[in-house]
Motif scaffolding. Structure first.
Motif, mmCIF file in Angstrom:
data_model
loop_
_atom_site.group_PDB
_atom_site.id
_atom_site.type_symbol
_atom_site.label_atom_id
_atom_site.label_comp_id
_atom_site.label_asym_id
_atom_site.label_seq_id
_atom_site.Cartn_x
_atom_site.Cartn_y
_atom_site.Cartn_z
ATOM 1 N N THR A 270 127.936 -62.337 -44.409
ATOM 2 C CA THR A 270 127.093 -61.460 -45.722
ATOM 3 C C THR A 270 126.254 -61.569 -45.571
ATOM 4 O O THR A 270 125.438 -61.268 -46.794
ATOM 5 N N ASP B 268 131.637 -66.215 -42.892
ATOM 6 C CA ASP B 268 131.257 -65.634 -43.698
ATOM 7 C C ASP B 268 129.869 -65.788 -44.115
ATOM 8 O O ASP B 268 129.495 -65.175 -45.193
ATOM 9 N N TYR B 269 129.484 -67.170 -44.796
ATOM 10 C CA TYR B 269 127.836 -66.943 -45.178
ATOM 11 C C TYR B 269 126.684 -66.092 -44.492
ATOM 12 O O TYR B 269 125.864 -65.407 -45.258
ATOM 13 N N THR C 24 134.024 -70.323 -44.181
ATOM 14 C CA THR C 24 132.687 -70.208 -45.035
ATOM 15 C C THR C 24 131.953 -69.920 -44.658
ATOM 16 O O THR C 24 130.846 -69.457 -45.613
ATOM 17 N N LEU C 25 130.949 -70.966 -43.804
ATOM 18 C CA LEU C 25 130.220 -70.571 -42.950
ATOM 19 C C LEU C 25 129.984 -69.587 -42.395
ATOM 20 O O LEU C 25 129.061 -68.659 -42.184
ATOM 21 N N GLN D 248 124.017 -64.322 -46.472
ATOM 22 C CA GLN D 248 123.882 -65.158 -48.210
ATOM 23 C C GLN D 248 122.734 -65.319 -48.102
ATOM 24 O O GLN D 248 122.428 -66.089 -47.010
ATOM 25 N N ASN E 284 125.975 -77.600 -54.481
ATOM 26 C CA ASN E 284 126.862 -77.053 -53.504
ATOM 27 C C ASN E 284 128.004 -77.592 -53.027
ATOM 28 O O ASN E 284 129.091 -77.244 -52.582
ATOM 29 N N MET F 220 123.049 -74.005 -47.607
ATOM 30 C CA MET F 220 124.322 -74.540 -47.209
ATOM 31 C C MET F 220 124.641 -75.355 -47.430
ATOM 32 O O MET F 220 123.675 -76.134 -47.668
#
Length: 815
Positions: free
Chosen positions: A364, A360-361, A357-358, A366, A292, A370
């Motif tokens: 949403t 949004d993670y 990004t974190l 997810q 990742n 990570m």
């Protein structure tokens, strides 16, 4: 001689009306079982033989064991803050329990079974049992698991030659496996039958719910092989249930894996594969984090690479066209300062992208791994701890969800922890985004101030500085990202599982089952317990009188004598078998009369019973014969007018008798008949009258009895059963001594109450009990025929001759 012999002075009231205490005589109880010694011995022998045969043909079960070292998780920086905060965000967890759960998980077992390809089980028939084949297979069955298959039942294959074989269904307990719904199987609508019986090796065997191919390996003509198909989910459930995982002790972090199986190599292969899959899964989890990270960096590099290429081409073109290659000293100082600020700005912007990004993670929801903050240069220990804790809790939730439902307390508790950590993480990320944006704004302000100084430079140098600034900025970011990517790839290459295998699977040299010595002992014990239990239950449920002591305890009058079993065909052994034990028992009873009725020259004795068949007529006849042998003048009177039997025993015709005297004017002397013995006469009961009770209650009967007593020394009444007719109760008044006859193994235990009622309620005195047909030894003191008592039986002193039963009948207590 008898324990309850009366005192001669007590001639009126019955002196034996005493309450007897119930007690258990262990010696009698022991001999009650010992009389069945041959049966018990035979059952013990059978039990041992059955256990031996079970040990001989039972399938050996071996225990396969291995061990794994589990490394305890070390808390990362800041993790202890959440463990001790009391907020319930991150609870301390037992790493050992988690690893046990993983090793026992269905998904891990399913992966191990799938890699071993255990979906076909092969068997070979033996003389009695069938054994599984794992190595050196004679055939190989290839199954098309992409379509429905018959699982569970067995197929029987017989090799015809090296090219063909016969196939048929051996066990039709089939279920239908459907790959579209692998965890639910249905039953066939009808019985399974193959389209034909003979196939060639390599030929596809296909039907509505089956499709497989059988290939020849080393099967010989005439060889018979059984096989069945097993779907992967069923195998995984089976091995998961059979696998035992436990710590070697409470303090150690070493897990012991064990499996009991009839096929040692199969068990070893499964556990080894399970441990391999377990470590691979742990390594894959670590590698996913590195992958990742590389993916995130590649996404950043894809944008910066184009910018770097464009700025490089632009810089080269400008230098060529304007013949300018270097900046002035003043320009170099300004450029150096701007390069530092822009480099810091670029790295800060990467951090900002990571935070975004974190965020949004989290927004949403997810569930993937990570990227660790440290990978992009974020060194905040609190954020690092939160991200690590959130990742661990998500991984734990995935494991729990694979084995439990969402309403399970452990799953719900872990979900609550995830929500608490997520909330704290979102607050931290939002704060970090705000702070990072402020830092970028400050850097931009400093850069703008330097741009004012740039405007004082000549145009050519100013343009060169701008192009070079863009190139250096992109280059610095590109180099920085390449370094981080290399670090992530090195980390991935260096990843190793934390846990490790200490001992590979190994089966014990001796089977753990069957436990041969224990089985033999169990067989011996069952062979002992079952017949004893049967005898105990039989005696408990037995309603017949068996033990003389029990009868003696139940009676409220003395049990004055016992008559042994007459094993001969002669109905009057006292006259015909003078040395038999039965004859001696009547002599003994005759001797007791001097104590029961002393100072009487003439004696009248009455015999009755509760029901017919208890032997009162047999006792009456032989008692009369016992007195006749003494030279006494004896009269035997048959008073059972309803069911006479005396005539039959003496070979006489019952054409006249007592009923004749009572119903006509015939004197009693006319109905007296000779028994063949000069001292004993008999008056038969005579033809059966319509009113026997009324006849015996006439005054005339008393007069007849009175005359007979004057003519004879001993008068014996053979009366009807007192439990069935009423007239017998009136006859007790004519007798000096009365006897109530019981028969061993025939009379009901409740019949003793009839005699007790005669004494308590009927006012009958001078009445005693006699146990007839004694043939079962229940302990010391009663051994007529079999025992250790008065010397009348098989172990006596040789004074009497006895009819011997075969030894096996004596041992099994057969009558």
């Amino acid at each position: 001689m008898y324990p309850n012999t009366p005192n001669p002075s007590n001639s009126g009231q019955n002196p034996f009306m005493v309450q007897k205490e119930d007690e258990i005589d262990l010696k009698v109880l022991l001999f009650n079982y010992l009389q069945y010694w041959l049966l018990i011995l035979a059952c013990m022998f059978v039990g041992v033989v059955v256990a031996f045969m079970f040990n001989r043909y039972a399938t050996n079960i071996f225990k396969v064991e291995s061990s794994i070292l589990v490394v305890d998780d070390k808390p990362s920086l800041g993790t202890d803050l959440f463990e001790s905060s009391g907020l319930g965000m991150l609870q301390g967890k037992s790493n050992i329990e988690n690893e046990i759960g993983i090793l026992k998980s269905f998904s891990l077992a399913e992966e191990a079974v799938a890699e071993l390809n255990l979906n076909v089980e092969y068997y070979k028939e033996g003389l009695i049992s069938t054994s599984q084949i794992y190595e050196k297979l004679p055939i190989l069955v290839s199954v098309n698991w992409r379509q429905a298959q018959l699982v569970g039942g067995k197929f029987r294959l017989e090799v015809i030659n090296e090219d063909s074989f016969e196939l048929r269904v051996d066990d039709d307990e089939f279920r239908i496996y459907n790959p579209s719904d692998p965890y639910y199987k249905t039953s066939p609508a009808e019985s399974i039958s193959l389209k034909k019986s003979v196939y060639s090796f390599g030929e596809e065997i296909k039907g509505d719910n089956y499709s497989f191919t059988i290939n020849q390996i080393a099967a010989l003509p005439g060889e018979i092989i059984l096989f069945n198909l097993v779907d992967t989910p069923s195998l995984a459930l089976k091995y998961r249930g059979e696998l035992a995982v436990s710590p070697i002790n409470k303090q150690a972090s070493i897990l012991s894996l064990s499996l009991e199986t009839p096929v040692r190599r199969l068990g070893e292969d499964y556990i080894n594969k399970l441990m391999e899959v377990y470590l691979d899964r742990e390594l894959d989890e670590k590698n996913r984090a590195s992958e990742n990270t590389v993916k995130f960096i590649d996404e950043q590099l894809s944008g910066i690479s184009d910018s770097l290429r464009f700025s490089e081409n632009k810089l080269q073109k400008y230098r060529t066209e304007n013949k300018v290659f270097n900046l002035s000293e003043e320009g170099s100082v300004i450029f150096q300062r701007m390069q530092e600020l822009e480099k810091e700005e670029g790295q800060t912007e990467i951090s900002l992208k990571y935070y975004q990004t974190l965020r949004d993670y989290l927004v949403t929801n997810q569930t993937g791994d990570m990227v660790a903050p440290s990978v992009v240069g974020v060194t905040d220990p609190l954020l690092n701890s939160l991200v690590q804790a959130y990742s661990e809790l998500q991984a734990e939730q995935n494991r729990l969800s694979g084995n439990f439902t969402d309403i399970t307390p452990a799953v719900r508790e872990n979900a609550t922890r995830i929500q608490n950590i997520k909330k704290q993480l979102q607050e931290n990320v939002n704060s970090a985004i705000s702070n990072t944006q402020n830092v970028i704004a400050d850097l931009n302000s400093q850069i703008r101030n330097l741009e004012v100084d740039v405007n004082s430079l000549p145009k050519t140098e100013r343009d060169l500085l701008g192009i070079r600034r863009q190139f250096e900025f992109n280059e610095n970011i590109f180099v920085y990202l390449q370094e981080k990517k290399a670090e992530a790839e090195i980390t991935k290459a260096a990843n190793m599982p934390n846990n490790s295998i200490l001992d590979f699977a190994k089966a014990g040299q001796s089977p753990v089952a069957p436990k041969r010595s224990l089985n033999l002992l169990i067989g011996l014990i069952l062979g002992l317990i079952l017949p004893i239990g049967f005898i105990t239950v039989k005696d408990f449920l037995n309603t017949k009188i068996e033990d003389p002591k029990d009868l003696e305890n139940q009676l409220k009058v003395p049990l004055i004598g016992m008559i042994g079993r007459n094993n001969s065909d002669n109905a009057i052994p006292v006259l015909n078998e003078l040395r038999s034990s039965v004859t001696e028992s009547f002599r003994s009873l005759r001797a007791d009369m001097s104590y029961l009725s002393p100072q009487k020259n003439n004696l009248t004795i009455l015999f009755t019973s509760s029901i017919s068949g208890e032997g009162k007529t047999f006792v009456s006849i032989n008692m009369a014969a016992a007195y006749a042998l003494m030279g006494k003048k004896v009269m035997l009177i048959g008073l059972d007018l309803r069911k006479p039997k005396i005539a039959e025993d003496f070979g006489l015709v019952n054409d006249m008798g007592m009923s004749t005297c009572l119903s006509t004017d015939t004197p009693w002397q006319k109905v007296v008949k000779s028994t063949g013995h000069k001292h004993m006469d008999v008056i038969l009961s005579g033809p059966i009258p319509p009113n026997p009770a009324e006849l015996l209650l006439q005054d005339k009967f008393g007069e007849i009895v009175k005359e007979i007593k004057q003519a004879y020394d001993v008068v014996i009444f053979d009366c009807p059963p007192v439990g069935l007719v009423s007239e017998t109760k009136e006859l007790f008044g004519f007798a000096d001594i009365s006897f109530f006859v019981f028969r061993q193994g025939y009379s009901m235990k409740g019949n003793s109450q009839i005699l007790n009622n005669l004494v308590e309620k009927g006012g009958v005195s001078k009445i005693y009990g006699i146990l007839n047909d004694v043939h079962i030894d229940k302990g010391y003191g009663y051994g007529y025929g079999y025992g250790y008592g008065y010397g009348y039986g098989n172990n006596s002193y040789g004074y009497h001759e006895e009819v011997q039963l075969p030894w096996w009948k004596r041992a099994l207590r057969i009558k």
